[in-house]
Scaffold this motif. Structure first.
Motif, PDB file in Angstrom:
ATOM      1  N   GLN A  69       0.853  -1.150  -0.096  1.00 29.19           N
ATOM      2  CA  GLN A  69       0.179   0.182  -0.046  1.00 29.19           C
ATOM      3  C   GLN A  69       0.871   1.185   0.127  1.00 29.19           C
ATOM      4  N   LYS A  70       2.169   1.269   0.687  1.00 29.55           N
ATOM      5  CA  LYS A  70       2.936   2.295   0.482  1.00 29.55           C
ATOM      6  C   LYS A  70       3.526   2.567  -0.719  1.00 29.55           C
ATOM      7  N   ASP A  71       3.840   1.666  -1.535  1.00 27.43           N
ATOM      8  CA  ASP A  71       4.221   1.699  -2.750  1.00 27.43           C
ATOM      9  C   ASP A  71       3.232   2.324  -3.721  1.00 27.43           C
ATOM     10  N   GLN A  72       2.007   1.858  -3.595  1.00 30.12           N
ATOM     11  CA  GLN A  72       1.006   2.221  -4.219  1.00 30.12           C
ATOM     12  C   GLN A  72       0.616   3.748  -3.939  1.00 30.12           C
ATOM     13  N   ALA A  73       0.609   4.154  -2.736  1.00 29.73           N
ATOM     14  CA  ALA A  73       0.403   5.759  -2.645  1.00 29.73           C
ATOM     15  C   ALA A  73       1.400   6.486  -3.090  1.00 29.73           C
ATOM     16  N   ILE A  74       2.832   5.931  -3.237  1.00 28.31           N
ATOM     17  CA  ILE A  74       3.802   7.010  -3.679  1.00 28.31           C
ATOM     18  C   ILE A  74       3.549   6.902  -5.199  1.00 28.31           C
ATOM     19  N   LEU A  75       3.226   5.652  -5.849  1.00 30.42           N
ATOM     20  CA  LEU A  75       3.118   5.926  -7.384  1.00 30.42           C
ATOM     21  C   LEU A  75       1.731   6.712  -7.822  1.00 30.42           C
ATOM     22  N   LYS A  76       0.694   6.538  -6.799  1.00 24.97           N
ATOM     23  CA  LYS A  76      -0.438   7.211  -7.208  1.00 24.97           C
ATOM     24  C   LYS A  76      -0.063   8.848  -7.100  1.00 24.97           C
ATOM     25  N   ARG A  77       0.709   9.374  -6.255  1.00 29.68           N
ATOM     26  CA  ARG A  77       0.970  10.817  -6.031  1.00 29.68           C
ATOM     27  C   ARG A  77       1.794  11.114  -7.279  1.00 29.68           C
ATOM     28  N   ILE A  78       2.460  10.446  -7.663  1.00 26.58           N
ATOM     29  CA  ILE A  78       3.669  11.050  -8.626  1.00 26.58           C
ATOM     30  C   ILE A  78       3.281  10.585 -10.100  1.00 26.58           C
ATOM     31  N   ASN A  79       2.166   9.859 -10.338  1.00 24.84           N
ATOM     32  CA  ASN A  79       1.510   9.591 -11.599  1.00 24.84           C
ATOM     33  C   ASN A  79       1.542  10.542 -12.390  1.00 24.84           C
ATOM     34  N   HIS A  80       0.927  11.592 -12.242  1.00 24.56           N
ATOM     35  CA  HIS A  80       0.860  12.897 -12.999  1.00 24.56           C
ATOM     36  C   HIS A  80       1.372  14.081 -12.602  1.00 24.56           C
ATOM     37  N   GLU A  81       2.201  13.849 -11.474  1.00 28.72           N
ATOM     38  CA  GLU A  81       3.179  14.997 -10.785  1.00 28.72           C
ATOM     39  C   GLU A  81       4.508  14.489 -10.366  1.00 28.72           C
ATOM     40  N   ALA A  82       4.995  14.178 -11.352  1.00 25.18           N
ATOM     41  CA  ALA A  82       6.253  13.623 -11.195  1.00 25.18           C
ATOM     42  C   ALA A  82       7.574  14.330 -10.587  1.00 25.18           C
ATOM     43  N   ARG A  83       7.212  15.790 -10.552  1.00 30.33           N
ATOM     44  CA  ARG A  83       8.266  16.673  -9.981  1.00 30.33           C
ATOM     45  C   ARG A  83       7.910  17.036  -8.540  1.00 30.33           C
ATOM     46  N   MET A  84       6.807  16.333  -7.973  1.00 31.97           N
ATOM     47  CA  MET A  84       6.573  16.508  -6.566  1.00 31.97           C
ATOM     48  C   MET A  84       7.773  16.179  -5.720  1.00 31.97           C
ATOM     49  N   PRO A  85       8.264  17.247  -4.829  1.00 30.57           N
ATOM     50  CA  PRO A  85       9.222  16.926  -4.051  1.00 30.57           C
ATOM     51  C   PRO A  85       8.953  15.764  -3.163  1.00 30.57           C
TER      52      PRO A  85
ATOM     53  N   THR B 121       9.488  15.564   0.188  1.00 33.95           N
ATOM     54  CA  THR B 121       9.116  15.819   1.283  1.00 33.95           C
ATOM     55  C   THR B 121       7.564  16.108   1.238  1.00 33.95           C
ATOM     56  N   GLU B 122       7.101  16.420  -0.059  1.00 30.51           N
ATOM     57  CA  GLU B 122       5.527  16.639  -0.127  1.00 30.51           C
ATOM     58  C   GLU B 122       5.009  15.364  -0.256  1.00 30.51           C
ATOM     59  N   ILE B 123       5.608  14.416  -0.986  1.00 28.94           N
ATOM     60  CA  ILE B 123       4.912  13.097  -1.292  1.00 28.94           C
ATOM     61  C   ILE B 123       4.872  12.515   0.101  1.00 28.94           C
ATOM     62  N   ALA B 124       5.930  12.621   1.050  1.00 28.15           N
ATOM     63  CA  ALA B 124       5.847  11.876   2.261  1.00 28.15           C
ATOM     64  C   ALA B 124       4.742  12.423   3.227  1.00 28.15           C
ATOM     65  N   LYS B 125       4.606  13.935   3.389  1.00 24.39           N
ATOM     66  CA  LYS B 125       3.469  14.633   4.128  1.00 24.39           C
ATOM     67  C   LYS B 125       2.100  14.157   3.651  1.00 24.39           C
ATOM     68  N   SER B 126       1.956  13.966   2.211  1.00 20.75           N
ATOM     69  CA  SER B 126       0.721  13.833   1.640  1.00 20.75           C
ATOM     70  C   SER B 126       0.236  12.222   1.885  1.00 20.75           C
ATOM     71  N   ILE B 127       1.270  11.539   2.086  1.00 16.92           N
ATOM     72  CA  ILE B 127       0.802   9.968   2.475  1.00 16.92           C
ATOM     73  C   ILE B 127       1.189   9.607   3.853  1.00 16.92           C
ATOM     74  N   GLY B 128       1.418  10.483   4.511  1.00 13.26           N
ATOM     75  CA  GLY B 128       1.773  10.145   6.103  1.00 13.26           C
ATOM     76  C   GLY B 128       2.898   9.464   6.397  1.00 13.26           C
ATOM     77  N   GLN B 129       4.180   9.340   5.682  1.00  9.26           N
ATOM     78  CA  GLN B 129       5.157   8.358   5.654  1.00  9.26           C
ATOM     79  C   GLN B 129       6.502   9.436   6.009  1.00  9.26           C
ATOM     80  N   GLN B 130       7.246   8.747   6.252  1.00  2.49           N
ATOM     81  CA  GLN B 130       8.803   9.600   6.757  1.00  2.49           C
ATOM     82  C   GLN B 130       9.490   9.933   5.190  1.00  2.49           C
ATOM     83  N   VAL B 131      10.256  10.654   5.273  1.00  2.00           N
ATOM     84  CA  VAL B 131      10.950  11.262   4.021  1.00  2.00           C
ATOM     85  C   VAL B 131      11.951  10.157   3.499  1.00  2.00           C
ATOM     86  N   TYR B 132      12.660   9.666   4.526  1.00  2.83           N
ATOM     87  CA  TYR B 132      13.724   8.582   4.247  1.00  2.83           C
ATOM     88  C   TYR B 132      12.945   7.339   3.842  1.00  2.83           C
TER      89      TYR B 132
END
Length: 329
Positions: free
Chosen positions: A170-186, A188-199
């Motif tokens: 589910q974590k992989d899915q959440a990451i890929l879904k966020r950057i599917n059409h927003e590949a330049r999303m930082p 830090t923003e990806i991590a915040k939007s899906i509730g995960q640590q940056v590392y």
């Protein structure tokens, strides 16, 4: 566009996730200038978005191109129908044009039976408006580059037929879904939007790239706004030695006008995306190609692409299937 704009687009074509500071060093300008020029390119509609290129073959999916010729549709009915088709969970690509076919749709399915069910639904949605249609199965597609930008491609970006399989949690899915059409999303923003640590996001992105599930990150450029034409060439091969077909593929990969090349099984054996400045330039490409490979090409058909209504390397069906598989374990 200015020379700086062209160089910025070339850097993005190489890796659309490149930070503004990295792009600036390549181009020879400050990151503030890069940020300003990117904003202008987006506002003008030259850059439409940034997408992540994912190889769904590695997630257990085959890809099928469906070619449709319409009948009895006025412009509003056609527009309304495209909106419906673009929202189907298994549609990955949708273009419109003029030529042998009016529309090309790319579908993703886990089996031929599932693809058949999708075709039945498509025909039901289109009612009596399909005059003719055919389909091919993708073997391999290679995303080359926007040649007019003179991009230096480090490695080919490919979509394959169903092969070595990986599963997504589910974590992989959440990451890929966020950057599917927003590949330049930082990150830090990806991590915040899906509730995960940056590392954790950093690590998962690196693993998805290492497994070649993520093939790369690309800008979606509207070439018509740059005064160029997009032609899709559909080719059927004669029965010839494999070395000659390979020579033809290599010829296309290296040609200055070829942007994308797809090997398929079905009515067509090869699809070539071509960017040209004029109809005369396209005609010149055809003559050169036919003269060099008259022993390979049985027939060809073409489409002048008007609009790319959808491009998504992660259609919803991929996420839905993964979720169902994991919940059943």
């Amino acid at each position: 566009m200015t020379t700086v704009d062209t160089k910025i687009l070339a850097a993005l074509d190489q890796d659309a996730r490149s930070p503004e500071s990295v792009i600036g060093k390549k181009v020879g300008v400050s990151k503030q200038v890069v940020r300003y020029r990117l904003k202008k390119l987006q506002e003008s509609g030259i850059i439409e978005n940034y997408y992540t290129m994912i190889d769904v073959g590695k997630l257990g999916f085959d890809s099928y191109y469906v070619f449709i010729q319409w009948a009895g549709l006025n412009s509003k009915q056609e527009s309304d129908l495209y909106q419906v088709l673009a929202k189907l969970p298994y549609v990955s690509w949708l273009i419109t044009g003029i030529g042998r076919w009016d529309t090309v749709i790319l579908l993703c399915a886990r089996s031929i039976a599932e693809f058949n069910a999708q075709l039945i639904e498509l025909k039901s949605l289109c009612k009596t408006h399909i005059h003719d249609f055919t389909f091919t199965t993708l073997l391999q597609a290679e995303h080359i580059s926007y040649k007019f930008l003179k991009t230096k491609t480090e490695k080919p970006l490919k979509t394959t037929s169903k092969n070595k399989l990986y599963s997504l949690d589910q974590k992989d899915q959440a990451i890929l879904k966020r950057i599917n059409h927003e590949a330049r999303m930082p990150v830090t923003e990806i991590a915040k939007s899906i509730g995960q640590q940056v590392y954790n996001v950093h690590y998962r992105l690196s693993q998805l790239k290492k497994k070649n599930i993520i093939q790369g990150f690309k800008p979606k450029i509207n070439i018509q706004r740059l005064g160029m034409q997009w032609h899709l060439l559909l080719i059927s091969f004669k029965t010839v030695q494999e070395e000659r077909t390979k020579a033809f593929i290599n010829y296309c990969k290296l040609h200055k006008n070829v942007y994308y090349i797809t090997n398929t099984v079905g009515k067509y054996n090869c699809m070539i995306d071509i960017h040209v400045k004029s109809t005369e330039e396209f005609r010149e490409f055809l003559f050169d190609m036919k003269n060099a490979f008259e022993d390979v090409i049985l027939l060809y058909e073409s489409i002048v692409v008007f609009e790319e209504l959808l491009i998504s390397y992660l259609p919803q069906i991929v996420l839905d299937k993964t979720i169902k598989e994991r919940s059943s374990k």
